[in-house]
Design a protein around this motif. Structure first.
Motif, short mmCIF file in Angstrom:
data_model
loop_
_atom_site.label_atom_id
_atom_site.label_comp_id
_atom_site.label_asym_id
_atom_site.label_seq_id
_atom_site.Cartn_x
_atom_site.Cartn_y
_atom_site.Cartn_z
N PRO A 274 11.89 -4.70 -17.79
CA PRO A 274 12.13 -5.62 -16.67
C PRO A 274 11.48 -6.97 -16.93
O PRO A 274 10.50 -7.07 -17.68
N LYS A 316 11.59 -12.92 -6.75
CA LYS A 316 11.10 -12.94 -8.12
C LYS A 316 12.02 -12.09 -9.01
O LYS A 316 12.35 -10.97 -8.66
N GLY A 317 12.42 -12.65 -10.15
CA GLY A 317 13.27 -11.88 -11.04
C GLY A 317 14.06 -12.77 -11.98
O GLY A 317 13.78 -13.96 -12.15
N SER A 318 15.08 -12.18 -12.56
CA SER A 318 15.95 -12.88 -13.50
C SER A 318 17.18 -13.39 -12.74
O SER A 318 17.93 -12.61 -12.15
N LEU A 322 20.39 -11.13 -11.39
CA LEU A 322 20.68 -11.12 -9.95
C LEU A 322 22.07 -11.67 -9.67
O LEU A 322 22.79 -11.16 -8.81
N ARG A 404 15.42 -2.71 -11.91
CA ARG A 404 14.56 -3.61 -12.68
C ARG A 404 13.83 -4.60 -11.77
O ARG A 404 12.87 -5.25 -12.20
N HIS A 405 14.28 -4.73 -10.54
CA HIS A 405 13.64 -5.63 -9.58
C HIS A 405 13.02 -4.85 -8.41
O HIS A 405 12.83 -5.41 -7.32
N PHE A 425 14.69 -5.08 -1.17
CA PHE A 425 13.64 -5.43 -2.12
C PHE A 425 12.29 -5.39 -1.40
O PHE A 425 12.20 -5.79 -0.24
N GLN A 429 8.19 -8.53 -4.04
CA GLN A 429 9.15 -9.26 -4.86
C GLN A 429 9.62 -10.54 -4.21
O GLN A 429 10.24 -11.38 -4.86
#
Length: 433
Positions: A274, A316-318, A322, A404-405, A425, A429
């Motif tokens: 992740p 928060k993440g890619s 997303l 992954r999130h 989520f 996050q």
């Protein structure tokens, strides 16, 4: 067994009173006779209490209570019956415990009992082989001090144990273990650990096969697509029957290219870790872009696509991952909603976390299909594949991106009325501008 204690007490008091009256009649001192009788009865009672206390202090299962008569005889008899019943029940309980321990000892799966704080209380021999636990030195120690993987600590502390955790064994990296934690009693934990090395190997072989085949097919497909495009540029020079066939070939090549792209994306999601130190993503802006693409996809079908998003709520993440997940949900809603239908997109935050909901007024899904929607290539109706142009991998991609999130997907649907796909989520996050 003597009569009940009330009758015994009345009988003893009557005998005592009668004896005192007889002595008083002989001596003429009724008061002193009564005092001496009461003192004697009190001394006898204290003696019985002393015998009872000594018996209780010895506390040996084979030692019967003292013999007596009257009220104390009843007390000792009842204590003796209680002692026999307790010994019998303890024997039965010990037999059950021995059978449970014997059965868990024979298990190939590790069974570990933890207290409410996560300290080790008991484990079977398989836990020593799979986890390296040792008796008695590890008893009472926190399980996190012995299984030092960050993912395990996060999994245990989260309290969300609906899904199992898969990790390499702390004593042998070639062994892959599946951890399942169940709560019982007064917040104690029962942890079951299975050796899934063979399943893990087969799954890894499947992933490698899909990834390798997808890469190998990409090059020849690119060549075929390139020649088809070149030929379609010169349809005026071809026989009349050729352009239609070439267009169909080009369309199917495009579908195959889309399938390969999804397969490669899935392989990448499964093979990589992740995103670490992920930057906050402006989900509202991302959804606005996806909504514009969805309106272009709708074209002349005139769907009413609305968006309600909190512009200050970030995730928060890619952003690329997303976008892939959220666009799959929105585009599916457009594809499976009849012309003139509604698609509603919402992005909001609550005390439980951040949420994205995609609601449509489409054909809906029967409840029996819902548990399998995120499986690869699973279709509610395989005949719809050619109509929608889908690959059957969209929701599988959504599932992996959410995992992954640290998210999860909920699906609610009513046939004929539409569906609601909701991504949840955790608050950890989400962030705000």
């Amino acid at each position: 067994m003597n009569q009940n204690w009330q009758g015994a007490l009345v009988r003893q008091l009557l005998l005592l009173l009668g004896g005192c009256l007889l002595i008083g009649l002989i001596t003429g001192e009724y008061a002193w006779a009564l005092v001496v009788g009461l003192i004697g009865y009190l001394g006898w009672t204290l003696q019985q209490m002393r015998r009872l206390l000594q018996w209780l202090k010895r506390n040996t299962p084979d030692d019967a209570p003292p013999d007596s008569n009257g009220l104390w005889g009843d007390i000792f008899d009842n204590l003796y019956q209680m002692q026999r019943r307790d010994i019998r029940l303890r024997g039965q309980l010990q037999s059950v415990i021995d059978r449970v321990q014997g059965s868990t000892t024979a298990l190939k799966d590790a069974v570990v009992m933890l207290d409410s704080d996560g300290n080790l209380e008991w484990w079977n021999p398989a836990a020593e082989r799979l986890l390296g636990l040792k008796k008695p030195q590890d008893t009472g120690h926190p399980v996190g001090n012995l299984i030092r993987h960050p993912s395990f600590k996060e999994y245990f502390d989260s309290g969300r144990h609906e899904e199992p955790l898969v990790l390499a064994s702390p004593v042998n990296e070639r062994l892959w273990l599946q951890f399942t934690i169940t709560h019982y009693g007064n917040s104690e934990h029962l942890m079951v650990v299975r050796d899934i090395s063979r399943l893990h190997l087969l799954e890894q072989m499947r992933k490698d096969f899909v990834a390798n085949v997808s890469h190998e097919l990409r090059t020849p497909l690119t060549v075929i697509s390139g020649y088809l495009e070149t030929m379609l540029e010169h349809t005026d020079e071809m026989p009349p029957r050729w352009p239609r066939a070439l267009n169909q070939m080009n369309e199917q090549a495009g579908r195959m290219q889309h399938l390969l792209n999804d397969l490669l994306l899935l392989a990448k999601l499964e093979a990589t870790n992740p995103p670490a130190n992920a930057q906050p993503v402006a989900v509202a802006t991302l959804l606005q872009s996806i909504r514009s693409d969805a309106q272009a996809l709708s074209a002349d079908r005139n769907h009413d696509i609305s968006l309600e998003a909190d512009p200050t709520l970030l995730l928060k993440g890619s952003e690329a991952e997303l976008r892939s997940a959220f666009s799959n949900l929105v585009f599916n809603a457009v594809k499976y909603t009849p012309a003139g239908g509604e698609v509603r997109i919402r992005w909001w935050c609550s005390e439980h976390g951040a949420h994205l909901a995609v609601e449509d007024s489409g054909i809906g899904i029967e409840s029996k299909h819902l548990p399998r929607l995120t499986e690869r290539f699973y279709r509610v109706d395989s005949s719809r594949a050619s109509n929608t142009g889908g690959t059957g991998l969209g929701l599988a991609i959504v599932k992996h991106v959410l995992l992954r999130h640290q998210g999860r997907l909920d699906v609610n649907s009513t046939p004929g009325k539409g569906s609601i796909f909701t991504c949840h989520f955790p608050l950890s996050q989400a962030t705000t501008q």
